[in-house]
Motif scaffolding. Sequence first.
Motif, mmCIF file in Angstrom:
data_model
loop_
_atom_site.group_PDB
_atom_site.id
_atom_site.type_symbol
_atom_site.label_atom_id
_atom_site.label_comp_id
_atom_site.label_asym_id
_atom_site.label_seq_id
_atom_site.Cartn_x
_atom_site.Cartn_y
_atom_site.Cartn_z
ATOM 1 N N GLU A 37 0.840 -1.204 0.000
ATOM 2 C CA GLU A 37 0.000 0.000 0.000
ATOM 3 C C GLU A 37 0.872 1.250 0.000
ATOM 4 O OE1 GLU A 37 -2.623 0.735 3.373
ATOM 5 O OE2 GLU A 37 -3.415 2.540 2.383
ATOM 6 N N GLY A 97 0.872 5.192 0.774
ATOM 7 C CA GLY A 97 0.117 6.241 1.455
ATOM 8 C C GLY A 97 -0.851 5.653 2.470
ATOM 9 N N CYS A 98 -0.296 4.974 3.476
ATOM 10 C CA CYS A 98 -1.154 4.185 4.391
ATOM 11 C C CYS A 98 -1.926 5.048 5.398
ATOM 12 C CB CYS A 98 -0.330 3.121 5.110
ATOM 13 S SG CYS A 98 1.171 3.760 5.877
ATOM 14 N N ASP A 114 4.472 5.475 3.635
ATOM 15 C CA ASP A 114 3.885 6.815 3.620
ATOM 16 C C ASP A 114 5.025 7.825 3.722
ATOM 17 O OD1 ASP A 114 0.693 7.803 4.354
ATOM 18 O OD2 ASP A 114 2.306 9.298 4.408
ATOM 19 N N LEU A 115 4.839 8.932 3.030
ATOM 20 C CA LEU A 115 5.827 10.007 3.055
ATOM 21 C C LEU A 115 5.814 10.718 4.411
ATOM 22 C CD1 LEU A 115 7.811 11.117 1.004
ATOM 23 C CD2 LEU A 115 5.992 12.533 0.050
ATOM 24 N N ASP A 166 8.981 7.772 -0.242
ATOM 25 C CA ASP A 166 8.237 8.311 -1.371
ATOM 26 C C ASP A 166 7.805 7.175 -2.303
ATOM 27 O OD1 ASP A 166 7.202 9.944 -3.311
ATOM 28 O OD2 ASP A 166 9.136 10.587 -4.099
ATOM 29 N N MET A 167 6.545 6.983 -2.441
ATOM 30 C CA MET A 167 5.937 5.988 -3.353
ATOM 31 C C MET A 167 6.640 4.624 -3.306
ATOM 32 S SD MET A 167 4.390 8.223 -6.458
ATOM 33 C CE MET A 167 3.370 6.916 -7.034
ATOM 34 N N ASN A 169 -4.959 4.845 -1.793
ATOM 35 C CA ASN A 169 -5.935 5.931 -1.772
ATOM 36 C C ASN A 169 -5.085 7.184 -1.670
ATOM 37 O OD1 ASN A 169 -7.936 7.801 -1.308
ATOM 38 N ND2 ASN A 169 -8.263 7.211 0.830
ATOM 39 N N SER A 195 -1.951 14.865 2.665
ATOM 40 C CA SER A 195 -3.010 13.846 2.639
ATOM 41 C C SER A 195 -3.989 14.066 1.498
ATOM 42 C CB SER A 195 -3.844 13.888 3.929
ATOM 43 O OG SER A 195 -3.060 13.688 5.053
HETATM 44 C C1 LIG Z 1 -5.725 10.316 1.042
HETATM 45 S S1 LIG Z 1 -4.528 9.838 2.249
HETATM 46 C C2 LIG Z 1 -4.966 8.107 2.480
HETATM 47 C C3 LIG Z 1 -4.649 7.565 3.858
HETATM 48 C C4 LIG Z 1 -5.208 6.158 4.117
HETATM 49 N N1 LIG Z 1 -4.693 5.193 3.185
HETATM 50 C C5 LIG Z 1 -6.730 6.176 4.049
HETATM 51 O O1 LIG Z 1 -7.296 5.680 3.071
HETATM 52 O O2 LIG Z 1 -7.356 6.704 4.979
HETATM 53 C C6 LIG Z 1 -3.063 9.780 1.257
HETATM 54 C C7 LIG Z 1 -1.797 9.384 2.007
HETATM 55 O O3 LIG Z 1 -0.718 9.345 1.059
HETATM 56 C C8 LIG Z 1 0.445 9.887 1.657
HETATM 57 N N2 LIG Z 1 1.311 10.337 0.568
HETATM 58 C C9 LIG Z 1 1.193 11.466 -0.193
HETATM 59 N N3 LIG Z 1 2.148 11.496 -1.137
HETATM 60 C C10 LIG Z 1 2.901 10.369 -0.976
HETATM 61 C C11 LIG Z 1 4.044 9.840 -1.651
HETATM 62 N N4 LIG Z 1 4.606 10.486 -2.678
HETATM 63 N N5 LIG Z 1 4.558 8.676 -1.230
HETATM 64 C C12 LIG Z 1 3.986 8.005 -0.172
HETATM 65 N N6 LIG Z 1 2.905 8.468 0.505
HETATM 66 C C13 LIG Z 1 2.370 9.629 0.105
HETATM 67 C C14 LIG Z 1 -0.073 10.987 2.575
HETATM 68 O O4 LIG Z 1 0.852 11.301 3.581
HETATM 69 C C15 LIG Z 1 -1.366 10.337 3.098
HETATM 70 O O5 LIG Z 1 -1.128 9.636 4.296
#
Ligand SMILES: C[S@@+](CC[C@H](N)C(=O)[O-])C[C@H]1O[C@@H](n2cnc3c(N)ncnc32)[C@H](O)[C@@H]1O
Length: 268
Positions: A108, A110-111, A133-134, A161-162, A177, A200
């Motif tokens: 997953e 962006g957890c 998650d970032l 990052d990703m 998500n 987020s």
């Molecule tokens: C819309 S939230 C979703 C959180 C959770 N999965 C949910 O559904 O409630 C998006 C998540 O992606 C993370 N995020 C944003 N850009 C990112 C990246 N480049 N790499 C990893 N995570 C990232 C944010 O920090 C955030 O926690």
Amino acid sequence: MKARQLLSKLPPHLRRDGELILAHLLGRRVSSLPLLESDLSPETVRRFRELMDRRIGGVPTAYLLGEWDFYGRTFRVREGVLIPRPETELLVEKILSLIPDEGVWGFEIGCGSGCISITLLREKENLRMTAGDLNPSAVSLTLENARLHGVAERIEVFAGDMFEPVAGRKFSFVVSNPPYVPAHLWGKLPREVRREGHLSVIGGEKGYEFYERFCAEVRDYLLPGGFVALEIGHDQGKVVRDLLVSAGFEVMIYKDYAGQDRIALGWS
Ligand SMILES: C[S@@+](CC[C@H](N)C(=O)[O-])C[C@H]1O[C@@H](n2cnc3c(N)ncnc32)[C@H](O)[C@@H]1O
């Protein structure tokens, strides 16, 4: 004072929040009928008023309670990390319908609170998940929720990052998500949503930059026959379908209960 009297003083749009806050203070489920007939101590009334003042000041109820329900389970939440949404339960349901009972490993991106990965782990006992998650605060919250739900030994959680935390690895499915709101809408979002954090919510200038990067890279991280599952914005069905098709996936777009495009599934 009776709970019923205290709640009746709230304007209609704050009534539900008031019930949730009061039920939390009393250690009850909001659906329990005796809630309304409860006698409240002066201390409970004082704490209720204090929390309602913060709610009226723009703090989401979930952050006031420190917890929120998702797919029938309660998850810890904290400011700056997305509050789990009911639409996302649909994403979980789609994935559950696709993964077999025998050992599968998913990733997953962006957890956030961990609600997606942890729910999948609770529903499928042979599943293992890697989550990234970032935002370091989301990473620690996911670990906290994983321990709370007894799945910590089946999940690994990384800040990064990703795909960076999983370089060179392959998974049966990749779920996300991601943030998907265009940057120019930030100032127009309700102040409650802005408390969940720019990272987020905001997906870049166009809103779908995450999906562009995702589709360009995801095939390198999928096992043969693997699939991807994405939550998308209500107006992003076409753009995400096109991106997935260009990356060589067969695609299905599903609507949420409000009839809006919400989930994209892609098969490699
Ligand atoms: C819309 S939230 C979703 C959180 C959770 N999965 C949910 O559904 O409630 C998006 C998540 O992606 C993370 N995020 C944003 N850009 C990112 C990246 N480049 N790499 C990893 N995570 C990232 C944010 O920090 C955030 O926690």
